[in-house]
Scaffold this active site. Structure first.
Site, mmCIF file in Angstrom:
data_model
loop_
_atom_site.group_PDB
_atom_site.id
_atom_site.type_symbol
_atom_site.label_atom_id
_atom_site.label_comp_id
_atom_site.label_asym_id
_atom_site.label_seq_id
_atom_site.Cartn_x
_atom_site.Cartn_y
_atom_site.Cartn_z
ATOM 1 N N LYS A 53 -41.732 5.173 -16.528
ATOM 2 C CA LYS A 53 -41.713 4.192 -17.625
ATOM 3 C C LYS A 53 -41.916 2.770 -17.079
ATOM 4 C CE LYS A 53 -39.068 7.365 -20.445
ATOM 5 N NZ LYS A 53 -37.821 7.795 -21.090
ATOM 6 N N GLN A 97 -31.756 5.968 -21.222
ATOM 7 C CA GLN A 97 -32.246 7.277 -20.806
ATOM 8 C C GLN A 97 -31.173 8.345 -21.027
ATOM 9 O OE1 GLN A 97 -35.386 7.836 -19.882
ATOM 10 N NE2 GLN A 97 -35.094 10.012 -19.465
ATOM 11 N N ASP A 120 -37.365 4.104 -28.737
ATOM 12 C CA ASP A 120 -37.322 5.560 -28.542
ATOM 13 C C ASP A 120 -37.372 6.297 -29.886
ATOM 14 O OD1 ASP A 120 -37.336 6.889 -26.114
ATOM 15 O OD2 ASP A 120 -35.250 6.394 -25.642
HETATM 16 N N1 GUN Z 1 -34.558 12.026 -21.853
HETATM 17 C C1 GUN Z 1 -35.593 12.901 -21.907
HETATM 18 N N2 GUN Z 1 -36.610 12.389 -22.631
HETATM 19 C C2 GUN Z 1 -36.207 11.172 -23.030
HETATM 20 C C3 GUN Z 1 -36.836 10.132 -23.799
HETATM 21 O O1 GUN Z 1 -37.965 10.231 -24.280
HETATM 22 N N3 GUN Z 1 -36.090 9.014 -23.997
HETATM 23 C C4 GUN Z 1 -34.832 8.879 -23.504
HETATM 24 N N4 GUN Z 1 -34.189 7.764 -23.766
HETATM 25 N N5 GUN Z 1 -34.231 9.815 -22.790
HETATM 26 C C5 GUN Z 1 -34.927 10.948 -22.555
#
Ligand code: GUN
Length: 293
Positions: A53, A97, A120
């Site tokens: 990211k 996350q 998200d």
């Molecule tokens: N954990 C696994 N996929 C994701 C995601 O797309 N966003 C977040 N915040 N956590 C995750």
């Protein structure tokens, strides 16, 4: 008969389009967009996702704030950090996350993120907006799947889409997206899950089959219709002694087994995963544009 859907390349072109938009605005003397990424602990998969990211942000011209907390951080500390980010006018998007360690209530943290910065799309307000069909942030993986289908010239409208998996992150929001009125939706959607009796009866009827269950290679050739489009959301580690790290990543679909039978299929890795990150960049840029309007 099969053809690989190049998620990695499609995601790359989305990042390039976004980079152009961002550089256009920054050239006018505006600040850069900013995404705050909160990571708790050192789970290897989470660390790897978060690294991806930050890298994507850099490519697009988004400033990424790296907030890395220890495994044993208290819930209140995380809530306070989210509050600070909510109130920071230079932060356009906040991402915490998941999963979080057990001492932290995940839902409580997600609820604390301002829906205006919920890039998200996990906040109940964002999910409610999606269900009601009003504008809001769309969850990145479901929206990435729709974008992947459209950019691969796969018609969704009127098609029977079977989703295997009912998570809050993929299955349920994807169902709502595909049911919406309009060219990005208008599908007939079946949602199956681990308790569905005779799963293959449903998957075999699908024009577009979307696997999001988290079980390695469980969708086999006998479960897909000839000529179907298959989207594999799964990311599973299976032992592989021939690899240096001792494992390799596979999806929820037996890729080699179904390849000849289907018309198009996403690989793992390099299919849906890069699209999720591209849509996170998209949401962050949209949030930024709203703040500059
Ligand atoms: N954990 C696994 N996929 C994701 C995601 O797309 N966003 C977040 N915040 N956590 C995750």
């Amino acid at each position: 008969m099969g053809k690989k859907i190049e998620g990695k390349q499609i995601a790359q072109s989305i990042r390039e389009e976004l980079a152009q938009q961002v550089s256009g605005v920054v050239a006018l003397g505006k600040r850069s967009p900013c995404l705050a990424v909160v990571l708790v602990g050192h789970d290897p998969a989470s660390v790897s996702y978060v690294t991806g990211k930050h890298k994507a942000c850099k490519e697009v011209g988004i400033v990424s704030r790296d907030i890395h907390l220890e495994d044993d951080v208290g819930e209140q500390k995380v809530l306070d950090i989210v509050d600070e980010l909510n109130n920071d006018d230079e932060v356009d998007g906040i991402l915490v996350q998941l999963p979080l360690p057990s001492q932290i209530d995940e839902q409580k943290v997600l609820l604390n993120i301002s829906p205006d910065k919920d890039v998200d799309g996990f906040h109940p307000v964002s999910l409610g907006r999606l269900m009601a069909g009003v504008p809001g942030f769309l969850p990145c993986t479901p929206n990435g799947i729709v974008e992947l289908l459209l950019r691969s010239d796969i018609e969704i409208s009127g098609k029977h889409v079977c989703i295997v998996g009912r998570s809050n992150i993929v299955g349920k929001p994807l169902m709502n997206l595909l049911l919406r009125k309009g060219s990005r939706g208008d599908a007939t959607v079946t949602v199956c899950h681990s308790r569905s009796i005779d799963l293959a009866r449903y998957t075999r009827e699908a024009d577009i089959l979307i696997a999001a269950v988290g079980r390695a290679q469980m969708i086999t050739a006998d479960m897909v219709k000839e000529g179907a489009v298959v989207i594999d959301v799964g990311v599973n580690r299976i032992e592989d002694a021939t690899r240096k790290r001792g494992y390799r990543l596979v999806g929820d679909v037996d890729y080699d087994g179904v390849f000849e039978k289907v018309s198009m299929i996403t690989p793992v890795p390099g299919g849906v995963g890069p699209m999720t990150i591209a849509m996170l960049m998209y949401n962050t840029v949209v949030s930024y544009q709203r703040s500059q309007a």
